[in-house]
Scaffold this motif. Structure first.
Motif, PDB file in Angstrom:
ATOM      1  N   ASP A   1       6.636  -2.774  10.994  1.00  0.00           N
ATOM      2  CA  ASP A   1       6.371  -3.540  10.457  1.00  0.00           C
ATOM      3  C   ASP A   1       4.896  -3.003  10.466  1.00  0.00           C
ATOM      4  O   ASP A   1       4.455  -3.541   9.199  1.00  0.00           O
ATOM      5  N   VAL A   2       4.280  -2.777  11.059  1.00  0.00           N
ATOM      6  CA  VAL A   2       2.830  -2.758  11.228  1.00  0.00           C
ATOM      7  C   VAL A   2       2.472  -1.701  10.297  1.00  0.00           C
ATOM      8  O   VAL A   2       1.698  -1.058  10.190  1.00  0.00           O
ATOM      9  N   MET A   3       3.127  -0.096  10.664  1.00  0.00           N
ATOM     10  CA  MET A   3       2.954   1.282  10.185  1.00  0.00           C
ATOM     11  C   MET A   3       3.024   1.208   8.815  1.00  0.00           C
ATOM     12  O   MET A   3       2.049   1.604   7.981  1.00  0.00           O
ATOM     13  N   ARG A   4       3.834  -0.203   7.856  1.00  0.00           N
ATOM     14  CA  ARG A   4       4.177   0.113   6.826  1.00  0.00           C
ATOM     15  C   ARG A   4       3.023  -1.077   6.290  1.00  0.00           C
ATOM     16  O   ARG A   4       2.372  -0.368   4.909  1.00  0.00           O
ATOM     17  N   ALA A   5       2.543  -1.649   6.745  1.00  0.00           N
ATOM     18  CA  ALA A   5       1.357  -2.674   6.044  1.00  0.00           C
ATOM     19  C   ALA A   5       0.357  -1.401   6.158  1.00  0.00           C
ATOM     20  O   ALA A   5      -0.427  -1.567   5.520  1.00  0.00           O
ATOM     21  N   THR A   6       0.122  -0.686   7.175  1.00  0.00           N
ATOM     22  CA  THR A   6      -0.739   0.624   7.641  1.00  0.00           C
ATOM     23  C   THR A   6      -1.155   0.754   6.519  1.00  0.00           C
ATOM     24  O   THR A   6      -2.184   1.142   5.728  1.00  0.00           O
ATOM     25  N   PHE A   7       0.362   1.471   5.603  1.00  0.00           N
ATOM     26  CA  PHE A   7       0.269   2.694   4.875  1.00  0.00           C
ATOM     27  C   PHE A   7      -0.123   1.440   3.192  1.00  0.00           C
ATOM     28  O   PHE A   7      -0.785   2.641   2.763  1.00  0.00           O
ATOM     29  N   ASP A   8       0.271   0.270   3.708  1.00  0.00           N
ATOM     30  CA  ASP A   8      -0.081  -0.908   1.717  1.00  0.00           C
ATOM     31  C   ASP A   8      -1.017  -0.574   2.125  1.00  0.00           C
ATOM     32  O   ASP A   8      -2.048  -0.268   0.780  1.00  0.00           O
ATOM     33  N   LEU A   9      -2.260  -0.803   3.235  1.00  0.00           N
ATOM     34  CA  LEU A   9      -3.257  -0.951   3.203  1.00  0.00           C
ATOM     35  C   LEU A   9      -4.430   0.194   2.748  1.00  0.00           C
ATOM     36  O   LEU A   9      -5.417   0.806   1.852  1.00  0.00           O
ATOM     37  N   GLN A  10      -4.107   1.139   3.324  1.00  0.00           N
ATOM     38  CA  GLN A  10      -4.283   3.005   2.750  1.00  0.00           C
ATOM     39  C   GLN A  10      -4.324   2.964   1.498  1.00  0.00           C
ATOM     40  O   GLN A  10      -5.376   3.284   0.240  1.00  0.00           O
ATOM     41  N   GLU A  11      -3.479   2.485   0.587  1.00  0.00           N
ATOM     42  CA  GLU A  11      -3.937   2.387  -0.334  1.00  0.00           C
ATOM     43  C   GLU A  11      -4.309   2.019  -1.365  1.00  0.00           C
ATOM     44  O   GLU A  11      -4.668   1.597  -2.161  1.00  0.00           O
ATOM     45  N   GLN A  12      -4.384   0.350  -0.349  1.00  0.00           N
ATOM     46  CA  GLN A  12      -5.083  -0.201  -1.563  1.00  0.00           C
ATOM     47  C   GLN A  12      -7.151  -0.152  -0.983  1.00  0.00           C
ATOM     48  O   GLN A  12      -7.619  -0.655  -2.374  1.00  0.00           O
ATOM     49  N   ARG A  13      -7.043   0.148   0.241  1.00  0.00           N
ATOM     50  CA  ARG A  13      -8.029   0.750   0.010  1.00  0.00           C
ATOM     51  C   ARG A  13      -9.221   2.376  -0.527  1.00  0.00           C
ATOM     52  O   ARG A  13     -10.121   2.632  -1.389  1.00  0.00           O
ATOM     53  N   LYS A  14      -7.952   3.241  -1.387  1.00  0.00           N
ATOM     54  CA  LYS A  14      -7.628   4.314  -2.092  1.00  0.00           C
ATOM     55  C   LYS A  14      -8.357   4.201  -3.369  1.00  0.00           C
ATOM     56  O   LYS A  14      -9.510   4.210  -4.541  1.00  0.00           O
ATOM     57  N   GLN A  15      -7.187   2.905  -3.831  1.00  0.00           N
ATOM     58  CA  GLN A  15      -7.835   2.453  -5.706  1.00  0.00           C
ATOM     59  C   GLN A  15      -9.113   1.171  -5.228  1.00  0.00           C
ATOM     60  O   GLN A  15      -9.821   1.834  -6.155  1.00  0.00           O
ATOM     61  N   GLU A  16      -9.512   0.920  -4.007  1.00  0.00           N
ATOM     62  CA  GLU A  16     -10.580   0.496  -4.474  1.00  0.00           C
ATOM     63  C   GLU A  16     -12.081   0.931  -3.779  1.00  0.00           C
ATOM     64  O   GLU A  16     -13.166   1.485  -4.773  1.00  0.00           O
ATOM     65  N   ALA A  17     -12.034   1.721  -3.811  1.00  0.00           N
ATOM     66  CA  ALA A  17     -12.670   3.333  -3.110  1.00  0.00           C
ATOM     67  C   ALA A  17     -12.754   3.832  -4.897  1.00  0.00           C
ATOM     68  O   ALA A  17     -13.790   4.010  -4.269  1.00  0.00           O
ATOM     69  N   GLU A  18     -11.986   4.362  -5.215  1.00  0.00           N
ATOM     70  CA  GLU A  18     -11.869   4.811  -6.755  1.00  0.00           C
ATOM     71  C   GLU A  18     -12.831   3.815  -7.402  1.00  0.00           C
ATOM     72  O   GLU A  18     -13.723   4.521  -8.637  1.00  0.00           O
ATOM     73  N   LYS A  19     -12.215   3.035  -7.380  1.00  0.00           N
ATOM     74  CA  LYS A  19     -12.786   2.013  -8.263  1.00  0.00           C
ATOM     75  C   LYS A  19     -14.883   1.918  -8.678  1.00  0.00           C
ATOM     76  O   LYS A  19     -14.914   1.764  -8.642  1.00  0.00           O
ATOM     77  N   LYS A  20     -15.532   2.015  -7.404  1.00  0.00           N
ATOM     78  CA  LYS A  20     -16.438   1.777  -6.812  1.00  0.00           C
ATOM     79  C   LYS A  20     -17.420   2.825  -6.682  1.00  0.00           C
ATOM     80  O   LYS A  20     -18.719   2.811  -7.537  1.00  0.00           O
ATOM     81  N   VAL A  21     -16.679   4.450  -7.000  1.00  0.00           N
ATOM     82  CA  VAL A  21     -17.301   5.221  -7.109  1.00  0.00           C
ATOM     83  C   VAL A  21     -17.356   5.408  -8.580  1.00  0.00           C
ATOM     84  O   VAL A  21     -17.944   6.210  -9.398  1.00  0.00           O
TER      85      VAL A  21
END
Length: 265
Positions: free
Chosen positions: A228-248
């Protein structure tokens, strides 16, 4: 890379690559680890490669725009963007590749190069405990011991990017390459070692981790609360990636806007 210059990053990497848990007998551990090596090549990263010099290139464009004939208000905006990049370079660089750069998730946080002697992988895993039910905290810590279910490093690959030297500092981040499920008896991590001085990766690693039941002497699936924790971590990784790409992307669009406005002031 010259041998003398390589040694600094090598020291960090060799200690960082320490096996999660070992048996009392080193010979037995080596046999176990060899037996658990993946029979098929590990998967490649699902994330696209990012130009390691994107940050310096963007900062250079912003600095150059200050020499253009632009409105005073634009000058202040450029300075604000430069200050933002200076304060958030790690968050953006890591985020673009799916790494979580929050301080509570860092395997190694700004360690001086000559003291890079901690295993970032161990720290990363133990820190997952804070995102789980407190009653499981000891079980997260026990993953680093041969008491029951533990983790064994089956294989690792390291790519050196450039030599780090004193007085640089290194920050080590990890990310899950694939999303574990209830049947997962192994998982894959990518690690990146950021140079604070150069503000880009000095080395990257790919790690194949096996879940091992020391009592039963065989592989075992991750426990449900760990999945459960690892799956939530993976989802957060994908979310942060999208946010960072948008900001750049916004920062690049701003640079173009400033350049296009030159001479109109």
């Amino acid at each position: 890379m010259p041998e003398k210059m390589r040694s600094t990053v090598s020291r960090i990497t060799s200690s960082h690559l320490a096996v999660y848990a070992t048996r009392p007998s080193s010979a037995r551990t080596l046999t176990t680890t060899a037996r658990l090596r993946a029979s098929t090549p590990p998967p490649a990263s699902e994330n696209g490669a990012v130009n390691s010099r994107w940050l310096s290139d963007l900062q250079s464009k912003l600095h150059k725009s200050l020499s253009l004939k632009i409105a005073p208000s634009k000058i202040e905006e450029v300075k604000e963007r430069l200050a933002y990049l200076d304060q958030n370079w790690l968050k953006l660089s890591a985020g673009r590749e799916g790494y979580l750069a929050d301080e509570e998730r860092r395997g190694v946080d700004r360690h001086a190069v000559q003291w890079g002697d901690m295993s970032g992988r161990v720290n990363w895993t133990r820190k997952l405990a804070q995102f789980s039910d407190p009653k499981y905290e000891q079980e997260w810590y026990d993953l680093m011991t041969p008491k029951g279910v533990g983790l064994i490093l089956a294989s690792i690959r390291t790519d050196f990017k450039f030599p780090m030297t004193f007085p640089d500092r290194v920050t080590v981040l990890h990310k899950l390459v694939t999303k574990p499920d209830s049947s997962s008896d192994r998982f894959y991590l990518e690690a990146v070692m950021y140079s604070e001085q150069h503000r880009r990766p000095a080395a990257k690693c790919f790690e194949d981790i096996v879940v091992y039941d020391y009592r039963a002497a065989k592989k075992a699936p991750l426990k449900p609360f760990m999945v459960d924790v690892m799956r939530a971590t993976f989802d957060l990784q994908e979310q942060r990636k999208q946010e960072a790409e948008k900001k750049v992307a916004e920062l690049h669009a701003f640079v173009k806007e400033v350049e296009d406005s030159a001479g109109a002031a």
